[in-house]
Design a protein around this motif. Structure first.
Motif, PDB file in Angstrom:
ATOM      1  N   VAL A 335      -2.540   4.037  -0.734  1.00 56.81           N
ATOM      2  CA  VAL A 335      -2.148   3.871   0.675  1.00 56.81           C
ATOM      3  C   VAL A 335      -2.294   5.214   1.402  1.00 56.81           C
ATOM      4  N   GLU A 336      -2.917   5.152   2.571  1.00 53.84           N
ATOM      5  CA  GLU A 336      -3.138   6.372   3.346  1.00 53.84           C
ATOM      6  C   GLU A 336      -2.699   6.138   4.788  1.00 53.84           C
ATOM      7  N   LEU A 337      -1.895   7.027   5.325  1.00 50.65           N
ATOM      8  CA  LEU A 337      -1.407   6.876   6.701  1.00 50.65           C
ATOM      9  C   LEU A 337      -2.583   6.928   7.675  1.00 50.65           C
ATOM     10  N   ASN A 338      -2.590   5.983   8.636  1.00 53.70           N
ATOM     11  CA  ASN A 338      -3.683   5.881   9.601  1.00 53.70           C
ATOM     12  C   ASN A 338      -3.164   6.123  11.016  1.00 53.70           C
ATOM     13  N   SER A 339      -1.896   6.507  11.142  1.00 53.18           N
ATOM     14  CA  SER A 339      -1.291   6.772  12.452  1.00 53.18           C
ATOM     15  C   SER A 339      -0.880   8.239  12.485  1.00 53.18           C
ATOM     16  N   PRO A 340      -0.746   8.808  13.690  1.00 56.46           N
ATOM     17  CA  PRO A 340      -0.327  10.211  13.751  1.00 56.46           C
ATOM     18  C   PRO A 340       1.039  10.420  13.093  1.00 56.46           C
ATOM     19  N   ARG A 341       1.178  11.559  12.411  1.00 56.45           N
ATOM     20  CA  ARG A 341       2.442  11.860  11.738  1.00 56.45           C
ATOM     21  C   ARG A 341       3.500  12.333  12.741  1.00 56.45           C
ATOM     22  N   ASP A 342       3.026  12.994  13.785  1.00 60.83           N
ATOM     23  CA  ASP A 342       3.938  13.524  14.804  1.00 60.83           C
ATOM     24  C   ASP A 342       4.405  12.372  15.703  1.00 60.83           C
ATOM     25  N   TYR A 343       5.718  12.190  15.789  1.00 64.78           N
ATOM     26  CA  TYR A 343       6.253  11.052  16.547  1.00 64.78           C
ATOM     27  C   TYR A 343       5.761  11.034  18.000  1.00 64.78           C
ATOM     28  N   GLN A 344       5.676  12.209  18.626  1.00 63.94           N
ATOM     29  CA  GLN A 344       5.250  12.253  20.031  1.00 63.94           C
ATOM     30  C   GLN A 344       3.809  11.779  20.216  1.00 63.94           C
ATOM     31  N   GLN A 345       3.080  11.749  19.145  1.00 64.97           N
ATOM     32  CA  GLN A 345       1.655  11.368  19.224  1.00 64.97           C
ATOM     33  C   GLN A 345       1.413   9.921  18.829  1.00 64.97           C
ATOM     34  N   ARG A 346       2.474   9.224  18.377  1.00 64.13           N
ATOM     35  CA  ARG A 346       2.211   7.872  17.911  1.00 64.13           C
ATOM     36  C   ARG A 346       3.054   6.855  18.673  1.00 64.13           C
ATOM     37  N   GLY A 347       2.635   5.584  18.533  1.00 69.99           N
ATOM     38  CA  GLY A 347       3.258   4.554  19.339  1.00 69.99           C
ATOM     39  C   GLY A 347       4.165   3.655  18.540  1.00 69.99           C
ATOM     40  N   GLY A 348       4.116   2.346  18.838  1.00 66.36           N
ATOM     41  CA  GLY A 348       5.107   1.428  18.322  1.00 66.36           C
ATOM     42  C   GLY A 348       4.973   1.056  16.858  1.00 66.36           C
ATOM     43  N   HIS A 349       3.759   0.993  16.353  1.00 60.31           N
ATOM     44  CA  HIS A 349       3.597   0.515  14.979  1.00 60.31           C
ATOM     45  C   HIS A 349       3.051   1.627  14.086  1.00 60.31           C
ATOM     46  N   ILE A 350       3.148   1.366  12.791  1.00 60.64           N
ATOM     47  CA  ILE A 350       2.562   2.286  11.823  1.00 60.64           C
ATOM     48  C   ILE A 350       1.404   1.555  11.163  1.00 60.64           C
ATOM     49  N   SER A 351       0.291   2.260  11.124  1.00 61.76           N
ATOM     50  CA  SER A 351      -0.892   1.665  10.517  1.00 61.76           C
ATOM     51  C   SER A 351      -1.228   2.461   9.259  1.00 61.76           C
ATOM     52  N   PHE A 352      -1.543   1.739   8.190  1.00 63.66           N
ATOM     53  CA  PHE A 352      -2.002   2.452   6.996  1.00 63.66           C
ATOM     54  C   PHE A 352      -3.275   1.827   6.450  1.00 63.66           C
ATOM     55  N   SER A 372       0.058  -7.095  10.042  1.00 62.80           N
ATOM     56  CA  SER A 372      -1.211  -7.636  10.531  1.00 62.80           C
ATOM     57  C   SER A 372      -2.365  -6.742  10.108  1.00 62.80           C
ATOM     58  N   PHE A 373      -3.479  -7.393   9.805  1.00 58.35           N
ATOM     59  CA  PHE A 373      -4.681  -6.699   9.352  1.00 58.35           C
ATOM     60  C   PHE A 373      -5.565  -6.388  10.548  1.00 58.35           C
ATOM     61  N   ARG A 374      -6.112  -5.202  10.608  1.00 55.96           N
ATOM     62  CA  ARG A 374      -7.115  -4.905  11.624  1.00 55.96           C
ATOM     63  C   ARG A 374      -8.355  -4.355  10.936  1.00 55.96           C
ATOM     64  N   TYR A 375      -9.457  -5.050  11.199  1.00 56.72           N
ATOM     65  CA  TYR A 375     -10.745  -4.704  10.610  1.00 56.72           C
ATOM     66  C   TYR A 375     -11.048  -3.223  10.842  1.00 56.72           C
ATOM     67  N   PRO A 376     -11.623  -2.448   9.909  1.00 60.07           N
ATOM     68  CA  PRO A 376     -12.064  -2.911   8.598  1.00 60.07           C
ATOM     69  C   PRO A 376     -11.042  -2.711   7.472  1.00 60.07           C
ATOM     70  N   ASP A 377     -10.106  -1.742   7.608  1.00 62.68           N
ATOM     71  CA  ASP A 377      -9.305  -1.426   6.419  1.00 62.68           C
ATOM     72  C   ASP A 377      -7.868  -1.032   6.741  1.00 62.68           C
ATOM     73  N   ALA A 378      -7.338  -1.553   7.867  1.00 61.06           N
ATOM     74  CA  ALA A 378      -5.998  -1.098   8.252  1.00 61.06           C
ATOM     75  C   ALA A 378      -4.986  -2.243   8.263  1.00 61.06           C
ATOM     76  N   ILE A 379      -3.758  -1.907   7.895  1.00 64.95           N
ATOM     77  CA  ILE A 379      -2.640  -2.860   7.989  1.00 64.95           C
ATOM     78  C   ILE A 379      -1.632  -2.247   8.954  1.00 64.95           C
ATOM     79  N   ARG A 380      -1.156  -3.075   9.892  1.00 64.61           N
ATOM     80  CA  ARG A 380      -0.200  -2.567  10.880  1.00 64.61           C
ATOM     81  C   ARG A 380       1.184  -3.160  10.609  1.00 64.61           C
ATOM     82  N   LEU A 381       2.198  -2.332  10.727  1.00 66.97           N
ATOM     83  CA  LEU A 381       3.575  -2.807  10.603  1.00 66.97           C
ATOM     84  C   LEU A 381       4.311  -2.392  11.874  1.00 66.97           C
TER      85      LEU A 381
END
Ligand SMILES: Cc1ncc(COP(=O)(O)O)c(C=O)c1O
Length: 419
Positions: A335-352, A372-381
């Protein structure tokens, strides 16, 4: 270096014990199969009193009062009332927001309106990977105006650096979605509005992935126009109406793009000559969806009780916990984080990211976790600050860990992936 302390279930429960919004969980209904629905970025949960309210609407309203219910039950005024009830969640005044139509239609209304009130320039500037409907609305508007020989261009850039570099007096409208629907990358509203202003451009924002999770302050950030979905974090119900916001300085200056009878300043006089209402109401069009508005009202009544900053604080804590736990428990499982680590830079969900993201997201549902899955390789929570707990996050991450370590996601039945 000393090893970082591992986060435990007890730590999550401690965080929940000091959660000032914890009581709101009881105001929502949860899946009867016990699933954890981490899809608030896509569909928020149902307020617990929705079935009773709909029942009452059908019997006391439709059956007993019939036509008179437009007035006695306030049905006709609901778009304005709903707008007023959620306005603090985006930092707007009560008359600056109405709830109506869907996000796509509201984008069209406001983008075309912004074009007509622009100071100068002929470019609508956006990102090439903006949400499809935002792009299609701009493509449609530009195509239509070009057919009328209007000098207008849509410029959609690939990167944020390019976008900032493109800002010049040629830009009439900066047209952005605050939070990327895949990665959850966030634009700074105030900074981008200031950049637009210094180039005499107007801003039109899509806040669909922000409102109800982040501390959005449209007036504080000097935003010209904005829209957002009602059915995501705001819990307005499936297919529920969206909202639109207009800065007070733009409310009186011209007609809305779609002039309908309910946007008339005295609609109940049935005048045949249109005169716009003096605030955001002028962008209302025709008869509102009464049942959908009732569903949204149940959530809007809850939003009225909370402060935007408390919501954002809890949301920050939930997402920080999710990132920590995902990396701690599932980092070694690909599993690899796909969203910004800095809270000020990221929004409502976490994508990995995960190599098997599609089948993994299907297997997660079978094991009790909906993302939810978003093509090609991300899962959003997507977590809701109103009804999710830190313990939910612990449990959700254990499900991801179990699905990955058992490799159950490789079973052929998980190959077909839902949207
Ligand atoms: C950023 C954004 N804009 C718009 C929409 C949908 O717009 P509409 O309500 O018109 O379907 C979505 C839906 O996911 C979205 O994420």
């Amino acid at each position: 270096m000393a090893p970082t302390k591992q986060l435990t279930l007890e730590d999550c429960r401690d965080l929940d014990s000091s959660d000032t919004l914890a009581a709101y969980r009881q105001r929502f209904a949860f899946s009867s199969n016990g699933n954890i629905n981490f899809d608030a970025n896509s569909m928020g949960a149902m307020a617990v009193d929705v079935p009773d309210r709909i029942q009452k609407l059908l019997t006391d309203g439709w059956r007993d009062k019939s036509r008179r219910a437009w007035t006695t039950e306030g049905w006709v005024d609901r778009p304005r009332e709903l707008g007023a009830k959620i306005s603090h969640m985006i930092g707007a005044g009560e008359n600056d927001v109405v709830v109506c139509d869907n996000t796509t239609l509201n984008l069209y209304k406001l983008l075309s309106r912004a074009w007509r009130t622009r100071a100068g320039g002929n470019v609508i500037l956006t990102e090439a990977h903006n949400f499809p409907t935002d792009l299609h609305v701009a493509q449609g508007l530009v195509g239509f105006l070009k057919e009328l020989d209007v000098d207008i261009r849509l410029v959609a850039v690939e990167t944020r650096e390019e976008l900032v570099a493109m800002m010049s007096p040629e830009v009439a409208i900066l047209y952005l979605t605050q939070v990327d629907y895949r990665s959850s990358e966030r634009w700074n509203l105030a900074e981008m509005n200031a950049l637009a202003r210094s180039n005499d451009a107007l801003t039109v924002w899509d806040l669909s992935q922000s409102s109800g999770a982040l501390d959005v302050d449209v007036l504080g950030a000097d935003t010209d126009f904005a829209v957002g979905c009602g059915y995501k974090y705001l819990c307005g119900g499936p297919g529920g109406p969206a909202y639109l916001y207009i800065h007070p300085r733009h409310q009186k200056s011209s007609w809305p793009t779609i002039a309908g009878w309910l946007g008339h300043k005295e609609w109940d006089k049935f005048s045949t000559q249109y005169e716009p209402a003096s605030d955001a109401r002028s962008h209302l069009t025709g008869t509102p969806p009464v049942v959908a508005n009732e569903i949204f009202s149940a959530a809007a009544d809850i939003w009225q009780e909370v402060e935007r900053t408390d919501v954002a604080r809890k949301h920050e804590s939930l997402t920080e916990t999710l990132i920590l736990l995902l990396e701690q428990e599932c980092g070694a499982l690909g599993v690899e984080l796909n969203s910004p680590r800095d809270y000020q830079q990221r929004g409502g969900h976490i994508s990995f990211r995960h190599e098997g993201a599609g089948p993994v997201s299907e297997a997660m549902v079978d094991h009790g976790l909906v993302g939810s899955f978003r093509y090609p390789d991300a899962i959003r929570l997507g977590m809701s600050p109103l009804y999710h707990s830190h313990e939910d996050i612990w449990n959700a991450v254990q499900i991801v860990k179990n699905v990955l370590s058992s490799e159950v996601w490789r079973e052929p039945k998980y190959e077909k992936v839902s949207v």
